[in-house]
Design an enzyme around this catalytic site. Structure first.
Site, PDB file in Angstrom:
ATOM      1  N   GLU A  92       0.826  -1.213   0.000  1.00 40.65           N
ATOM      2  CA  GLU A  92       0.000   0.000   0.000  1.00 40.65           C
ATOM      3  C   GLU A  92       0.863   1.267   0.000  1.00 40.65           C
ATOM      4  O   GLU A  92       0.829   2.066   0.950  1.00 40.65           O
ATOM      5  CB  GLU A  92      -0.961   0.009   1.182  1.00 40.65           C
ATOM      6  CG  GLU A  92      -2.071  -1.004   1.030  1.00 40.65           C
ATOM      7  CD  GLU A  92      -3.243  -0.744   1.971  1.00 40.65           C
ATOM      8  OE1 GLU A  92      -3.061  -0.063   3.000  1.00 40.65           O
ATOM      9  OE2 GLU A  92      -4.349  -1.219   1.658  1.00 40.65           O
ATOM     10  N   GLU A 139      -6.660  -7.468  -0.770  1.00 42.52           N
ATOM     11  CA  GLU A 139      -7.142  -7.420   0.612  1.00 42.52           C
ATOM     12  C   GLU A 139      -8.591  -6.993   0.640  1.00 42.52           C
ATOM     13  O   GLU A 139      -9.005  -6.096  -0.100  1.00 42.52           O
ATOM     14  CB  GLU A 139      -6.365  -6.381   1.437  1.00 42.52           C
ATOM     15  CG  GLU A 139      -4.937  -6.708   1.715  1.00 42.52           C
ATOM     16  CD  GLU A 139      -4.286  -5.611   2.569  1.00 42.52           C
ATOM     17  OE1 GLU A 139      -5.002  -4.880   3.285  1.00 42.52           O
ATOM     18  OE2 GLU A 139      -3.060  -5.475   2.482  1.00 42.52           O
TER      19      GLU A 139
HETATM   20  C1  GLA Z   1      -4.227  -2.225   4.810  1.00 41.09           C
HETATM   21  C2  GLA Z   1      -2.883  -2.895   5.015  1.00 41.09           C
HETATM   22  C3  GLA Z   1      -2.954  -4.101   5.884  1.00 41.09           C
HETATM   23  C4  GLA Z   1      -3.893  -3.882   7.029  1.00 41.09           C
HETATM   24  C5  GLA Z   1      -5.239  -3.500   6.505  1.00 41.09           C
HETATM   25  C6  GLA Z   1      -6.300  -3.339   7.560  1.00 41.09           C
HETATM   26  O1  GLA Z   1      -4.913  -2.668   3.737  1.00 41.09           O
HETATM   27  O2  GLA Z   1      -2.260  -3.233   3.798  1.00 41.09           O
HETATM   28  O3  GLA Z   1      -1.653  -4.378   6.346  1.00 41.09           O
HETATM   29  O4  GLA Z   1      -3.401  -2.846   7.826  1.00 41.09           O
HETATM   30  O5  GLA Z   1      -5.113  -2.274   5.862  1.00 41.09           O
HETATM   31  O6  GLA Z   1      -7.535  -2.989   7.011  1.00 41.09           O
END
Ligand code: GLA
Length: 679
Positions: A161, A317
């Site tokens: 991210e 995710e």
């Molecule tokens: C992001 C991060 C993860 C986690 C999620 C929680 O997407 O990439 O490591 O922190 O948020 O929602």
């Protein structure tokens, strides 16, 4: 009978999930090793075929500078390979270990007002930091070399991210990097002065050495400087990614790379980054408290699919239930996680993954849901996860098929950055809100749309929707004009085509570069006050509402489709249409309320010949098609709470309801899903 995900071994002796990949982030370092055996056996039970591992492992694999300990991670990789679970291996660089910032405090990022961001969270590095990058690439080299031939290695997950917590940094090292970047872009300081309009407010620079990032200033910092800083910051993050990718390509040239976008995220231009990935992946966290959350998610899915021209993508995710980072974190009610996962597949995803496999016991995310909750396998969440894993595995032929769209909605990061700068006629213009106001009526009407940058080939579309393109390059305006001249239909909304690449107004009457194709000019902006509304009367006599914005439109060939019907602009055009070449161009000079917007979009789609996948869909039912070597699949998703009936043009079978005979009617319970094929 439960279906397991097939995982094949490819020619290079690597595991490859066949069909839709299923799994999540796996963070074994949070647990004692005794737990790992249970992890893999429960993964098998849940139908997991792919995990993304090692994302936050840096401190454990390199506990002291240059001292590596991968032995524990070897066992993780071996366990996974032994269980037939492939790995999307993270490069481990998203959260630097404490020793790195202790030895090199200058890697820590600074805010615009000069405050340092300290370690203790994650992503605490300045994207321009040479020290950070050299330690990161050194680690990646070790990692790639060690696991290059490991059978579990399926792909690389670079960073994590990018830009989530530290999208920009204003420190001295960033300032020096910004100056280098500007000197590459402009060549001479005179060119920079011209581009930034520095004659205004005595800002003329004598040398690049005088230039700073837009730090906290007594009033509005130079807008072109702010715009370039957004571009530079995106670029600095991309260079972090590319530095790691360069190592991976050298050591493991055959292993695909990806990085996970945070939905559609302002600091990171997904269209530019996607060109540097082999597969696009995205993280999407629907808000169960928002009954239209699936529409916003749908927009993200369409951006993700379009970023590499329709190539299948990965949902990297999502939450199995609740998140921990909103103020009030509602869980996903029964069936919603399944529905929204299938929605991603329906919109082109070939992977359904979650954050994370096992719910953390401690740390900031212990209340974030996981595939395997604190409560273990007897929980609703685990049951739903397991059922979905096996359900997805039952239709492997979907993988590789693609969605097609007649409509494109234009989104441009440069314009987004420029639109939301300060000192504008209204600071209430929000790029995502405006984009969604145009996406929603298409989504609700069942019209599939791609989301593309303005320099994409538009020739395959019937309709192009431009919610707002405040910053417009002449060449992109020419492409839009040519698209209409050649028979395409175009809808452009207010405050578009106003400035050039340097945030300088296009002279010659707003919106100068679109004036010909739209057949009008705008004489005056008339933004509405907070909570202000205005009536708009369609030529058929119906009256709708609008808010946010209005403007004085002077037609030059366009005819009025709807006019303002209250306020100071009463009687003046609010919506126009201009026949141009073989096509036509619509212009919307205000933000229509959702109902009026839907009516208008339906009319525009009819004119353009852009229809829904299935006619006569009940409210809140989404339909999409994926087609390819695996066959043709019609997805039906009921986002409403009530049972509905959907009529089909011909009898079809539902791949998710095996054993039921073909029918030309489908009954979908609330949150129900059907995946239809011709018998
Ligand atoms: C992001 C991060 C993860 C986690 C999620 C929680 O997407 O990439 O490591 O922190 O948020 O929602």
């Amino acid at each position: 009978m439960q279906q397991a995900h097939a995982v094949a071994i490819d020619a290079r002796r690597r595991l490859r999930p066949a069909g839709i990949a299923f799994g999540g982030d796996y963070n074994p370092e949070q647990w004692p090793e005794e737990v790992w055996a249970e992890d893999v056996s429960l993964m098998k039970e849940a139908g997991v075929s792919l995990v993304t591992a090692g994302i936050f492992s840096w401190a454990k694999v390199e506990p002291r500078p240059g001292e590596y300990d991968f032995t524990w991670f070897d066992r993780v990789m071996d366990n996974l390979a032994g269980a037939g679970v492939a790995v999307c291996l993270a490069t481990m660089t998203a959260s630097p270990p404490p020793w790195l910032s202790r030895l090199h405090p200058h890697i820590l990022p600074e805010t615009a007002d000069g405050r340092r961001m300290w370690p203790g969270g994650r992503q605490h590095y300045c994207p321009s930091s040479g020290v950070y990058r050299s330690h990161a690439t050194r680690l990646v080299e070790r990692l790639a070399t060690r696991y290059a031939d490991h059978p579990a290695l399926e792909m690389w997950h670079i960073g994590n991210e990018y830009g989530c917590h530290t999208p920009m940094c204003w420190c001295d090292e960033s300032a020096a990097d910004f100056r280098r970047w500007l000197s590459d872009r402009y060549g001479t300081v005179d060119a920079l002065n011209d581009a930034w309009s520095t004659a205004f407010w005595a800002q003329g620079y004598d040398s690049f050495d005088e230039v700073l990032p837009p730090r906290l200033a007594p009033t509005f910092p130079n807008p072109a400087q702010q715009l370039d800083f957004a571009r530079f910051s995106d670029d600095a993050l991309l260079r972090c990614y590319l530095a790691e990718k360069e190592v991976l390509r050298r050591v493991t040239p055959d292993v695909p790379v990806t990085t996970n976008f945070i939905g559609v995220h302002k600091p990171v231009d997904a269209f530019r980054w996607a060109a540097e990935e082999d597969v696009v992946s995205v993280d999407v966290y629907q808000d169960p408290h928002d009954q239209d959350t699936h529409i916003a998610a749908g927009f993200i899915f369409d951006v993700t699919r379009s970023a590499r021209g329709g190539q299948p993508w990965m949902l990297m995710e999502q939450a199995p239930g609740a998140v921990n980072w909103r103020d009030r974190n509602g869980p996903k009610p029964p069936g919603r996680m399944r529905l929204w996962s299938w929605q991603a597949v329906a919109q082109g995803a070939d992977a359904v993954l979650y954050f994370q496999w096992r719910q953390s016991r401690g740390g900031a995310e212990k209340y974030h849901s996981a595939m395997l909750p604190h409560g273990g396998t007897g929980t609703r969440t685990f049951r739903e996860v397991r059922e979905l894993g096996h359900e997805l595995a039952s239709v492997p032929e979907i993988a590789g098929t693609r969605c097609a769209a007649d409509v494109a909605l234009v989104l441009d990061w440069n314009s987004w950055w420029a639109l939301e700068l300060d000192s504008h006629p209204s600071t209430a213009l929000d790029q995502m809100e405006i984009a969604l106001a145009h996406y929603r009526p298409l989504f609700e009407a069942g019209v599939v749309c791609d989301v593309v940058p303005p320099d994409r080939d538009l020739s395959g579309y019937r309709l192009v929707v431009v919610p707002n393109l405040y910053l417009l390059r002449e060449r992109d305006a020419t492409r839009l004009t040519d698209f209409v001249r050649g028979g395409g239909h175009l809808l452009v909304s207010f405050f578009s085509g106003i400035v050039d690449d340097c945030d300088r107004v296009h002279l010659g009457g707003y919106p100068a570069p679109l004036r010909d194709v739209l057949g009008l000019h705008v004489e005056e902006f008339w933004p509405l006050p907070e909570d202000g509304t205005v009536d708009v009367r369609h030529q058929d006599g119906t009256v709708g509402h609008a808010d946010l914005w209005s403007e004085v439109v002077v037609p030059e060939g366009a005819r009025t489709v709807a006019a303002f019907d209250s306020g100071p602009l009463t009687g003046q055009p609010a919506v126009t249409r201009h026949p141009f070449g073989e096509g036509s161009a619509w212009y919307v000079a205000t933000r229509l309320a959702p109902e009026a917007m839907r009516t208008l979009m339906d009319e525009v789609c009819r004119t353009a010949g852009a229809g829904p996948v299935l006619a006569g869909l009940p409210e809140r039912v989404q339909a999409t098609v994926r087609e390819g070597d695996g066959g043709r699949f019609v997805f039906l998703l009921n986002h409403g709470p009530e049972q509905v009936e959907v009529g089909l043009p011909e009898p079809m079978t539902d791949a998710l309801a095996q054993g039921t005979p073909p029918s030309d009617r489908v009954t979908l319970p609330g949150a129900g899903v059907a995946v239809l094929r011709k018998p």
